[in-house]
Design a protein around this motif. Sequence first.
Motif, PDB file in Angstrom:
ATOM      1  N   GLU A  71      59.777  38.725  39.712  1.00  0.00           N
ATOM      2  CA  GLU A  71      59.251  39.804  38.886  1.00  0.00           C
ATOM      3  C   GLU A  71      59.618  39.593  37.421  1.00  0.00           C
ATOM      4  O   GLU A  71      58.802  39.829  36.523  1.00  0.00           O
ATOM      5  N   ALA A  72      60.841  39.128  37.174  1.00  0.00           N
ATOM      6  CA  ALA A  72      61.267  38.848  35.803  1.00  0.00           C
ATOM      7  C   ALA A  72      60.431  37.722  35.195  1.00  0.00           C
ATOM      8  O   ALA A  72      60.086  37.755  34.011  1.00  0.00           O
ATOM      9  N   ARG A  73      60.101  36.725  36.005  1.00  0.00           N
ATOM     10  CA  ARG A  73      59.259  35.635  35.509  1.00  0.00           C
ATOM     11  C   ARG A  73      57.864  36.138  35.167  1.00  0.00           C
ATOM     12  O   ARG A  73      57.294  35.804  34.115  1.00  0.00           O
ATOM     13  N   LEU A  74      57.297  36.962  36.031  1.00  0.00           N
ATOM     14  CA  LEU A  74      55.953  37.494  35.788  1.00  0.00           C
ATOM     15  C   LEU A  74      55.919  38.424  34.581  1.00  0.00           C
ATOM     16  O   LEU A  74      54.873  38.589  33.949  1.00  0.00           O
ATOM     17  N   ALA A  75      57.065  39.023  34.257  1.00  0.00           N
ATOM     18  CA  ALA A  75      57.127  39.901  33.087  1.00  0.00           C
ATOM     19  C   ALA A  75      56.901  39.130  31.793  1.00  0.00           C
ATOM     20  O   ALA A  75      56.618  39.732  30.746  1.00  0.00           O
ATOM     21  N   GLY A  76      56.987  37.798  31.847  1.00  0.00           N
ATOM     22  CA  GLY A  76      56.720  36.991  30.671  1.00  0.00           C
ATOM     23  C   GLY A  76      55.246  36.873  30.336  1.00  0.00           C
ATOM     24  O   GLY A  76      54.899  36.335  29.276  1.00  0.00           O
ATOM     25  N   TYR A  77      54.374  37.354  31.207  1.00  0.00           N
ATOM     26  CA  TYR A  77      52.940  37.342  30.955  1.00  0.00           C
ATOM     27  C   TYR A  77      52.487  38.720  30.475  1.00  0.00           C
ATOM     28  O   TYR A  77      52.924  39.751  31.011  1.00  0.00           O
ATOM     29  N   GLU A  78      51.585  38.734  29.492  1.00  0.00           N
ATOM     30  CA  GLU A  78      50.979  39.999  29.075  1.00  0.00           C
ATOM     31  C   GLU A  78      50.086  40.505  30.194  1.00  0.00           C
ATOM     32  O   GLU A  78      49.151  39.809  30.610  1.00  0.00           O
ATOM     33  N   GLN A  79      50.351  41.711  30.659  1.00  0.00           N
ATOM     34  CA  GLN A  79      49.528  42.304  31.721  1.00  0.00           C
ATOM     35  C   GLN A  79      49.004  43.649  31.248  1.00  0.00           C
ATOM     36  O   GLN A  79      49.688  44.383  30.524  1.00  0.00           O
ATOM     37  N   PHE A  80      47.796  43.960  31.711  1.00  0.00           N
ATOM     38  CA  PHE A  80      47.122  45.173  31.278  1.00  0.00           C
ATOM     39  C   PHE A  80      46.374  45.800  32.452  1.00  0.00           C
ATOM     40  O   PHE A  80      46.123  45.155  33.470  1.00  0.00           O
ATOM     41  N   ALA A  81      46.007  47.060  32.269  1.00  0.00           N
ATOM     42  CA  ALA A  81      45.081  47.744  33.174  1.00  0.00           C
ATOM     43  C   ALA A  81      44.082  48.499  32.316  1.00  0.00           C
ATOM     44  O   ALA A  81      44.436  49.037  31.255  1.00  0.00           O
ATOM     45  N   ALA A  82      42.836  48.511  32.756  1.00  0.00           N
ATOM     46  CA  ALA A  82      41.787  49.225  32.031  1.00  0.00           C
ATOM     47  C   ALA A  82      40.825  49.828  33.033  1.00  0.00           C
ATOM     48  O   ALA A  82      40.636  49.299  34.136  1.00  0.00           O
ATOM     49  N   THR A  83      40.213  50.935  32.659  1.00  0.00           N
ATOM     50  CA  THR A  83      39.170  51.529  33.479  1.00  0.00           C
ATOM     51  C   THR A  83      37.853  50.829  33.192  1.00  0.00           C
ATOM     52  O   THR A  83      37.397  50.792  32.041  1.00  0.00           O
ATOM     53  N   VAL A  84      37.268  50.259  34.226  1.00  0.00           N
ATOM     54  CA  VAL A  84      36.023  49.507  34.117  1.00  0.00           C
ATOM     55  C   VAL A  84      35.023  50.079  35.116  1.00  0.00           C
ATOM     56  O   VAL A  84      35.296  50.085  36.318  1.00  0.00           O
ATOM     57  N   ARG A  85      33.935  50.604  34.629  1.00  0.00           N
ATOM     58  CA  ARG A  85      32.897  51.186  35.501  1.00  0.00           C
ATOM     59  C   ARG A  85      33.496  52.204  36.462  1.00  0.00           C
ATOM     60  O   ARG A  85      33.124  52.295  37.614  1.00  0.00           O
ATOM     61  N   GLY A  86      34.466  52.978  35.960  1.00  0.00           N
ATOM     62  CA  GLY A  86      35.004  54.099  36.714  1.00  0.00           C
ATOM     63  C   GLY A  86      36.206  53.810  37.583  1.00  0.00           C
ATOM     64  O   GLY A  86      36.714  54.721  38.246  1.00  0.00           O
ATOM     65  N   HIS A  87      36.714  52.592  37.596  1.00  0.00           N
ATOM     66  CA  HIS A  87      37.902  52.298  38.398  1.00  0.00           C
ATOM     67  C   HIS A  87      38.792  51.305  37.660  1.00  0.00           C
ATOM     68  O   HIS A  87      38.359  50.610  36.731  1.00  0.00           O
ATOM     69  N   ARG A  88      40.046  51.261  38.070  1.00  0.00           N
ATOM     70  CA  ARG A  88      41.030  50.478  37.341  1.00  0.00           C
ATOM     71  C   ARG A  88      40.974  48.996  37.707  1.00  0.00           C
ATOM     72  O   ARG A  88      40.889  48.632  38.881  1.00  0.00           O
ATOM     73  N   ILE A  89      41.044  48.162  36.682  1.00  0.00           N
ATOM     74  CA  ILE A  89      41.140  46.723  36.855  1.00  0.00           C
ATOM     75  C   ILE A  89      42.407  46.237  36.143  1.00  0.00           C
ATOM     76  O   ILE A  89      42.643  46.560  34.975  1.00  0.00           O
ATOM     77  N   HIS A  90      43.192  45.461  36.856  1.00  0.00           N
ATOM     78  CA  HIS A  90      44.413  44.860  36.312  1.00  0.00           C
ATOM     79  C   HIS A  90      44.106  43.426  35.892  1.00  0.00           C
ATOM     80  O   HIS A  90      43.315  42.733  36.545  1.00  0.00           O
ATOM     81  N   PHE A  91      44.720  42.978  34.804  1.00  0.00           N
ATOM     82  CA  PHE A  91      44.503  41.586  34.395  1.00  0.00           C
ATOM     83  C   PHE A  91      45.678  41.079  33.571  1.00  0.00           C
ATOM     84  O   PHE A  91      46.434  41.848  32.962  1.00  0.00           O
ATOM     85  N   VAL A  92      45.805  39.766  33.573  1.00  0.00           N
ATOM     86  CA  VAL A  92      46.758  39.051  32.730  1.00  0.00           C
ATOM     87  C   VAL A  92      45.978  38.403  31.597  1.00  0.00           C
ATOM     88  O   VAL A  92      44.841  37.947  31.794  1.00  0.00           O
TER      89      VAL A  92
END
Length: 380
Positions: A71-92
């Motif tokens: 988890e600490a390693r993955l925290a080194g990546y910028e991660q986001f969530a956005a509402t797309v067409r009415g539902h949430r999408i997560h991305f790096v």
Amino acid sequence: MSETRATTDAASRPEPFHLHLPDEVLADLRQRLERTRYLPPTDVGRPAGLGGPRLKELVDSWLAFDWRAEEARLAGYEQFAATVRGHRIHFVRVRPARSAERVVPLLLLHGWPSAFTEYLPLADALAALAADDLAFDIVVPSLPGFVFSELPEGPLTRAAIAEDLHELMTVVLGFDRYGAFGGDIGGAAAGWLGALHPEAIVGLQLIHPPFPADDSPQDDREAAYLDALAEYDEEDGGYSAMMGTRPDTIAAALADSPAGLLAWIADKWDDWADGGLAAVEPADLFRVATLYWATGTIATSFRQYFDWSFNEPRAAVAAPTALLLSREPWLEGFPRSLAERAVTDLRSVEVAGAGGHFMALEEPERTAEAVRGFFAGLAD
């Protein structure tokens, strides 16, 4: 009114996403793994799946896996969530580390049974190849229904996934044009991007080929290949038949037993990686299994199988497309003519030197060289 403008109100600005699994979830996972009941050893003289002593070895290794370090390693990546067409999408997002004359926004698209983490090694390798002439602004989404991304309303078709991806790139992130690389579900969705929005696509590079809407054989070579493919599906397709017809029945078991979940996933990794499970690091497998378990999304990852009948025939892919075919049994002898009927601007068809279904994970440096070579040869 364009599709993009019509859906602008349903999209949101990306918000930072912080990956942290609760202590109680990890504790429960450990307890369940420690109480696993295993199948007795059997020898029926033919493959029967992944269980018994071999599964116990994997479970013991999963118990030793340090999720908090991961988890600490993955925290080194910028991660986001956005509402797309009415539902949430997560991305790096992996942005260019240096300026370049040309920066190509690039989607990296996973399949099943996998997660966004499969494509992070490739993203890192591409970032390392950045040069004055070309760099990539990389977006690695979790596909709808996978780990931190929600399902849309209605059937989860390849076209629906493609529309989510297009809105993510154009409305949420503001790119006019972008490229995509991927395979399996993600690769199929990329094909739909090339059919629905070719004007926005710089290029597509796929490890699994698109098939024409009419895939009836046109010559002896196509007939021989399609017969071999049907024979392979008959032997390999038990998982698909279950997920496509009674997904909740098997998902109820997998959502309650992490060892069962691991067996279901690892069985396909063993079949589909170039060299089986020995070709991937154990941590890669346990990372995906932990994410499926903690998010409870094994059932929603099945939706694209259960909703298969809602997929309409896809028009020809009109964006520039290259095939970098993975080294999987079902692709042996794939005839270029099938791809030529599916793609109007087919630039190349080659078999990768190494790497199977999880090529981005199995061979990230070699794959990055191929990706860079393809996009370097395309005009913006």
